[in-house]
Design a protein around this motif. Structure first.
Motif, PDB file in Angstrom:
ATOM      1  N   LEU A  65       0.832  -1.201   0.000  1.00  0.00           N
ATOM      2  CA  LEU A  65       0.000   0.000   0.000  1.00  0.00           C
ATOM      3  C   LEU A  65       0.869   1.255   0.000  1.00  0.00           C
ATOM      4  O   LEU A  65       2.017   1.237   0.448  1.00  0.00           O
ATOM      5  CB  LEU A  65      -0.911   0.017   1.228  1.00  0.00           C
ATOM      6  CG  LEU A  65      -1.931  -1.114   1.388  1.00  0.00           C
ATOM      7  CD1 LEU A  65      -2.674  -0.952   2.706  1.00  0.00           C
ATOM      8  CD2 LEU A  65      -2.908  -1.142   0.230  1.00  0.00           C
ATOM      9  N   SER A  66       0.303   2.344  -0.466  1.00  0.00           N
ATOM     10  CA  SER A  66       1.002   3.627  -0.381  1.00  0.00           C
ATOM     11  C   SER A  66       1.100   4.041   1.086  1.00  0.00           C
ATOM     12  O   SER A  66       0.337   3.566   1.938  1.00  0.00           O
ATOM     13  CB  SER A  66       0.244   4.699  -1.167  1.00  0.00           C
ATOM     14  OG  SER A  66      -1.003   4.984  -0.542  1.00  0.00           O
ATOM     15  N   ASP A  68       0.226   6.750   2.455  1.00  0.00           N
ATOM     16  CA  ASP A  68      -1.006   7.400   2.883  1.00  0.00           C
ATOM     17  C   ASP A  68      -2.080   6.367   3.233  1.00  0.00           C
ATOM     18  O   ASP A  68      -2.776   6.497   4.249  1.00  0.00           O
ATOM     19  CB  ASP A  68      -1.511   8.330   1.779  1.00  0.00           C
ATOM     20  CG  ASP A  68      -2.799   9.040   2.168  1.00  0.00           C
ATOM     21  OD1 ASP A  68      -2.790   9.769   3.177  1.00  0.00           O
ATOM     22  OD2 ASP A  68      -3.816   8.853   1.468  1.00  0.00           O
ATOM     23  N   LYS A  69      -2.202   5.327   2.417  1.00  0.00           N
ATOM     24  CA  LYS A  69      -3.213   4.299   2.676  1.00  0.00           C
ATOM     25  C   LYS A  69      -2.843   3.463   3.899  1.00  0.00           C
ATOM     26  O   LYS A  69      -3.720   3.032   4.655  1.00  0.00           O
ATOM     27  CB  LYS A  69      -3.397   3.426   1.442  1.00  0.00           C
ATOM     28  CG  LYS A  69      -4.094   4.166   0.305  1.00  0.00           C
ATOM     29  CD  LYS A  69      -4.241   3.304  -0.932  1.00  0.00           C
ATOM     30  CE  LYS A  69      -4.972   4.081  -2.029  1.00  0.00           C
ATOM     31  NZ  LYS A  69      -5.097   3.307  -3.285  1.00  0.00           N
ATOM     32  N   LYS A  70      -1.555   3.234   4.092  1.00  0.00           N
ATOM     33  CA  LYS A  70      -1.132   2.531   5.306  1.00  0.00           C
ATOM     34  C   LYS A  70      -1.533   3.320   6.545  1.00  0.00           C
ATOM     35  O   LYS A  70      -2.046   2.755   7.520  1.00  0.00           O
ATOM     36  CB  LYS A  70       0.385   2.328   5.298  1.00  0.00           C
ATOM     37  CG  LYS A  70       0.904   1.297   4.327  1.00  0.00           C
ATOM     38  CD  LYS A  70       2.428   1.257   4.398  1.00  0.00           C
ATOM     39  CE  LYS A  70       3.007   0.349   3.335  1.00  0.00           C
ATOM     40  NZ  LYS A  70       4.489   0.400   3.317  1.00  0.00           N
ATOM     41  N   ARG A  72      -3.915   5.599   6.861  1.00  0.00           N
ATOM     42  CA  ARG A  72      -5.367   5.622   7.047  1.00  0.00           C
ATOM     43  C   ARG A  72      -5.862   4.305   7.640  1.00  0.00           C
ATOM     44  O   ARG A  72      -6.711   4.292   8.536  1.00  0.00           O
ATOM     45  CB  ARG A  72      -6.067   5.903   5.714  1.00  0.00           C
ATOM     46  CG  ARG A  72      -5.922   7.339   5.234  1.00  0.00           C
ATOM     47  CD  ARG A  72      -7.104   7.743   4.348  1.00  0.00           C
ATOM     48  NE  ARG A  72      -7.273   6.851   3.209  1.00  0.00           N
ATOM     49  CZ  ARG A  72      -6.713   7.042   2.022  1.00  0.00           C
ATOM     50  NH1 ARG A  72      -5.918   8.087   1.826  1.00  0.00           N
ATOM     51  NH2 ARG A  72      -6.934   6.210   1.031  1.00  0.00           N
ATOM     52  N   ALA A  73      -5.336   3.191   7.129  1.00  0.00           N
ATOM     53  CA  ALA A  73      -5.745   1.886   7.644  1.00  0.00           C
ATOM     54  C   ALA A  73      -5.333   1.732   9.104  1.00  0.00           C
ATOM     55  O   ALA A  73      -6.117   1.261   9.943  1.00  0.00           O
ATOM     56  CB  ALA A  73      -5.132   0.772   6.799  1.00  0.00           C
ATOM     57  N   GLY A 296      -8.867  -2.603   2.064  1.00  0.00           N
ATOM     58  CA  GLY A 296      -8.524  -1.338   2.692  1.00  0.00           C
ATOM     59  C   GLY A 296      -7.542  -1.462   3.836  1.00  0.00           C
ATOM     60  O   GLY A 296      -6.991  -0.469   4.297  1.00  0.00           O
ATOM     61  N   ASP A 300      -5.504  -3.389  -1.667  1.00  0.00           N
ATOM     62  CA  ASP A 300      -5.826  -2.114  -2.290  1.00  0.00           C
ATOM     63  C   ASP A 300      -6.420  -2.395  -3.661  1.00  0.00           C
ATOM     64  O   ASP A 300      -7.577  -2.752  -3.782  1.00  0.00           O
ATOM     65  CB  ASP A 300      -4.561  -1.258  -2.374  1.00  0.00           C
ATOM     66  CG  ASP A 300      -4.831   0.131  -2.912  1.00  0.00           C
ATOM     67  OD1 ASP A 300      -5.999   0.550  -2.898  1.00  0.00           O
ATOM     68  OD2 ASP A 300      -3.868   0.783  -3.338  1.00  0.00           O
TER      69      ASP A 300
END
Length: 349
Positions: A65-66, A68-70, A72-73, A296, A300
């Motif tokens: 994951l990026s 940012d996505k890491k 958020r998760a 999520g 992804d």
């Protein structure tokens, strides 16, 4: 003559077996929570030392994951961990799993007693009505039986891009999978490149491409026999997805069999016949549910796999009198894309 049946596996008709499969998915979700929480606070939520633990498999996907996505998760999981009452209502006894422990989620759960609410009499596994359609329960009809066919294959007719993904450039699509036979034996189906796709492109296989085949003579003469194939469609550069699904499927299958044994109070014996159908459906549905639950957190831009099944009541079985099913389709939607895989099951010699 008794008809074969085929379907896309999305649910489980036996309520207790469905509950067992849902528990397996909950455990995987807990392992994913551990991975995300570890990203936020490594010292507070240490990864287990056991490299075969589900946490390490899921971490391999999480790492893709990026940043940012890491984040958020991880933030979402840490916030959820503070809702102790909510997690207790949602998870039941599994809320006792301590993600701060260096022990894996699986190791902690194995030390817990198996829930009484999931137990049921073993004889329920032998009952046909909850499992098979009426024509398969009724036995052979009066029509003369056709000749015996000893092999079964899943054939891919085409792959169509209804909408390409939001990734830059054309989609480089590959197809891989796993199979489970009447004995519960699983095989990894190696990935192959389909083609480069833009909106509206179609790859047609003429003749149809054999994706996988089974020997119907294996596993003895106990019928019905069930067969499952999980189709994994992905962009080629997603890397390692087929191996990930293979290992995830193996984890799910092992847990389902173990928990069914615990549910009925002992070994469940041979996995062929009706029991094989039930276990296969539980595994197929649980894998799909797991992808949905893990979306999520450790996944992804990945299409959820599709599990196909067919039940063969005899070597003389047919689909509506024919040795091959009508063409059916498996739909894949995700991250802006939509693909359709058209396939058939066929018996042959």
């Amino acid at each position: 003559m008794v008809d074969n049946t085929s379907q896309i596996v999305t649910d489980i008709s036996h309520a207790k077996v469905k509950a067992v499969a849902e528990r397996v998915v909950q455990e995987l979700r807990l392992a994913a929570d551990k991975v995300a929480a570890h990203h936020a606070e490594p010292a507070r939520y240490p990864m287990p030392e056991d490299k075969d633990a589900a946490e390490h498999l899921l971490a391999q996907r999480f790492d893709r994951l990026s940043d940012d996505k890491k984040k958020r998760a991880a933030d979402a999981v840490v916030a959820d961990l503070k809702d102790v009452a909510g997690r207790a209502r949602r998870l039941g006894d599994l809320a006792r799993v301590d993600l701060r422990s260096p022990a894996s989620v699986d190791a902690q759960i194995r030390r817990m007693p198996f829930p009484e609410r999931l137990k049921f009499p073993a004889d329920e596994l032998k009952k046909l009505p909850f499992l098979l359609p009426e024509e398969l329960q009724a036995g052979a009809g009066t029509a003369a039986a056709p000749s015996a066919l000893h092999k079964l294959e899943l054939r891919i007719h085409s792959v169509k891009c209804l909408a390409e993904t939001s990734e830059l450039g054309s989609d480089e699509i590959s197809l891989a999978g796993t199979s489970v036979d009447e004995n519960g034996d699983a095989l990894k189906i190696s990935p192959f490149d389909v083609r480069s796709f833009d909106d509206g492109d179609v790859k047609t296989y003429a003749p149809p491409k054999q994706f996988h085949w089974f020997n119907l003579d294996e596993g003895g003469t106990t019928y019905p026999k069930s067969y499952f194939v999980t189709l994994v469609l992905a962009e080629t550069d997603f890397g390692g997805l087929a191996t990930y699904v293979d290992r995830l499927l193996d984890m799910v299958r092992t847990k389902v069999a173990t928990y069914l044994a615990a549910a009925v109070g002992g070994a469940i014996g041979a996995s062929g016949g009706v029991l094989g159908v039930l276990i296969g459906m539980a595994v197929g549905a649980a894998v799909g549910w797991a992808f949905d639950q893990l979306k999520g957190i450790v996944e992804d831009d990945v299409f959820a796999p599709v599990t196909l099944s067919t039940v063969i009541p005899a070597l003389t079985g047919r689909w509506n009198g024919k040795p091959e099913t009508a063409a059916a389709s498996a739909e894949y939607r995700g991250f802006g894309g939509h693909y359709r895989v058209t396939y058939t099951w066929r018996m042959f010699n």
